[in-house]
Motif scaffolding. Sequence first.
Motif, mmCIF file in Angstrom:
data_model
loop_
_atom_site.group_PDB
_atom_site.id
_atom_site.type_symbol
_atom_site.label_atom_id
_atom_site.label_comp_id
_atom_site.label_asym_id
_atom_site.label_seq_id
_atom_site.Cartn_x
_atom_site.Cartn_y
_atom_site.Cartn_z
ATOM 1 N N ILE A 193 52.443 -41.479 50.180
ATOM 2 C CA ILE A 193 51.266 -42.342 50.048
ATOM 3 C C ILE A 193 50.932 -42.564 48.579
ATOM 4 C CG2 ILE A 193 48.774 -42.475 50.475
ATOM 5 C CD1 ILE A 193 49.349 -41.008 53.134
ATOM 6 N N TYR A 194 51.090 -41.529 47.760
ATOM 7 C CA TYR A 194 50.801 -41.696 46.331
ATOM 8 C C TYR A 194 51.617 -42.847 45.747
ATOM 9 C CZ TYR A 194 50.693 -41.010 41.317
ATOM 10 O OH TYR A 194 50.562 -41.231 39.959
ATOM 11 N N TRP A 195 52.920 -42.840 45.966
ATOM 12 C CA TRP A 195 53.773 -43.851 45.347
ATOM 13 C C TRP A 195 53.591 -45.224 45.991
ATOM 14 C CZ3 TRP A 195 55.215 -43.087 40.727
ATOM 15 C CH2 TRP A 195 55.481 -41.791 40.273
ATOM 16 N N ILE A 196 53.368 -45.258 47.302
ATOM 17 C CA ILE A 196 53.108 -46.543 47.953
ATOM 18 C C ILE A 196 51.779 -47.109 47.468
ATOM 19 C CG2 ILE A 196 52.552 -47.626 50.167
ATOM 20 C CD1 ILE A 196 54.590 -45.660 51.446
ATOM 21 N N HIS A 197 50.770 -46.270 47.420
ATOM 22 C CA HIS A 197 49.445 -46.700 46.976
ATOM 23 C C HIS A 197 49.492 -47.190 45.531
ATOM 24 C CE1 HIS A 197 44.873 -45.541 46.738
ATOM 25 N NE2 HIS A 197 45.096 -46.829 46.491
ATOM 26 N N ARG A 198 50.183 -46.428 44.705
ATOM 27 C CA ARG A 198 50.279 -46.842 43.302
ATOM 28 C C ARG A 198 51.056 -48.150 43.179
ATOM 29 N NH1 ARG A 198 51.180 -42.848 38.123
ATOM 30 N NH2 ARG A 198 50.989 -44.489 36.539
ATOM 31 N N GLY A 199 52.092 -48.300 44.002
ATOM 32 C CA GLY A 199 52.854 -49.547 43.992
ATOM 33 C C GLY A 199 52.018 -50.738 44.413
ATOM 34 N N LEU A 200 51.092 -50.521 45.352
ATOM 35 C CA LEU A 200 50.224 -51.601 45.811
ATOM 36 C C LEU A 200 49.238 -52.044 44.737
ATOM 37 C CD1 LEU A 200 49.611 -50.279 49.413
ATOM 38 C CD2 LEU A 200 50.568 -52.528 48.862
ATOM 39 N N HIS A 201 49.092 -51.243 43.691
ATOM 40 C CA HIS A 201 48.245 -51.636 42.568
ATOM 41 C C HIS A 201 49.012 -52.464 41.539
ATOM 42 C CE1 HIS A 201 44.235 -49.594 42.842
ATOM 43 N NE2 HIS A 201 44.854 -49.095 43.893
ATOM 44 N N HIS A 202 50.307 -52.632 41.725
ATOM 45 C CA HIS A 202 51.079 -53.480 40.821
ATOM 46 C C HIS A 202 50.614 -54.925 40.975
ATOM 47 C CE1 HIS A 202 54.528 -55.630 39.089
ATOM 48 N NE2 HIS A 202 54.790 -54.491 38.440
ATOM 49 N N LEU A 237 48.021 -33.243 43.161
ATOM 50 C CA LEU A 237 49.299 -32.903 42.540
ATOM 51 C C LEU A 237 50.015 -34.110 41.953
ATOM 52 C CD1 LEU A 237 51.647 -30.933 41.951
ATOM 53 C CD2 LEU A 237 52.473 -31.394 44.284
ATOM 54 N N TRP A 238 50.222 -35.154 42.768
ATOM 55 C CA TRP A 238 51.021 -36.285 42.291
ATOM 56 C C TRP A 238 50.277 -37.125 41.267
ATOM 57 C CZ3 TRP A 238 56.012 -36.830 42.416
ATOM 58 C CH2 TRP A 238 56.725 -36.025 43.309
ATOM 59 N N ASP A 239 48.958 -37.130 41.329
ATOM 60 C CA ASP A 239 48.209 -37.806 40.266
ATOM 61 C C ASP A 239 48.407 -37.087 38.936
ATOM 62 O OD1 ASP A 239 46.622 -40.154 41.219
ATOM 63 O OD2 ASP A 239 45.941 -38.695 42.701
ATOM 64 N N LYS A 240 48.460 -35.752 39.000
ATOM 65 C CA LYS A 240 48.679 -35.007 37.759
ATOM 66 C C LYS A 240 50.101 -35.205 37.245
ATOM 67 C CE LYS A 240 45.090 -31.602 38.698
ATOM 68 N NZ LYS A 240 44.751 -30.221 39.101
#
Length: 275
Positions: free
Chosen positions: A134-143, A246-249
């Motif tokens: 979810i971290y990487w998908i969510h961050r990708g959706l902010h592109h 964790l993944w945000d850090k």
Amino acid sequence: MDLVLEAADRHLLTPYVYPAGWPEGEPCRQLLSLFVITNLGALALYLLFGTFSYYFIFDHELKKHPQFLENQVSREIAYALRSLPWISVPTVALFFAEVRGYSKLYDNIEDSPYGWSGVFLSMLSFLFFTDMGIYWIHRGLHHKLFYKRFHKPHHLWKIATPFASHAFHPVDGFMQSLPYHIYPFLFPLHKVTYLGLYIFVNVWTISIHDGDYRVPRLLRHVINGSAHHTDHHLYFDYNYGQYFTLWDKIGGSYKSPTSFEGKGPHDYLRKLREK
């Protein structure tokens, strides 16, 4: 999901809904049943837990915040109710694959070579795997290629209520749920455990939108709670995680919640009152 489908067939669909000549294992019937069950289940979880959280946990003082929109609660609910049926379409396809036996879900604890310890470890690995996904998908959706079209509608709610939890564009909603559905195709998971986790993740999604920023002090910078997610809605580029920080850090997107530093929405309202 086959446990739910079997129960529905046994107690309702076979005796009262479908014609006697339509076999329970027929693919079209299973797809139709899964579509109805998935939508009713999602609606029940959203409205039941969202309503409980809104009336008993959410701080209604936050509705006085300048960034709380006019008629926001009804708009959140309306957006979620429009999106959930569309989100369910690809979700049902994955549930159908599970029912047809393509996943690694298993029925009995004895079917796992690790017994009860395997069940416990699978729960932990599910949380860490889905949090990472979810971290990487969510961050990708902010592109910039995806944000305006798919994710921006969810950021309309700067000061969210529990009803904002499922108020996503359908593509956004499904993409962020995808790790939950991928996991049992990659790793063994007990069927009842999977159902429990599925309910848990929906409740957790509601909880991080509930405006209750209380977290045990020792876990404040470990658990991604409502305070962290509120800052994500307010400041955009921070705290993409779901359960943990964790993944945000790791990804350099962690932000200590402003609410823990006396600068959050409640503090802003207090200063307005003092003026």
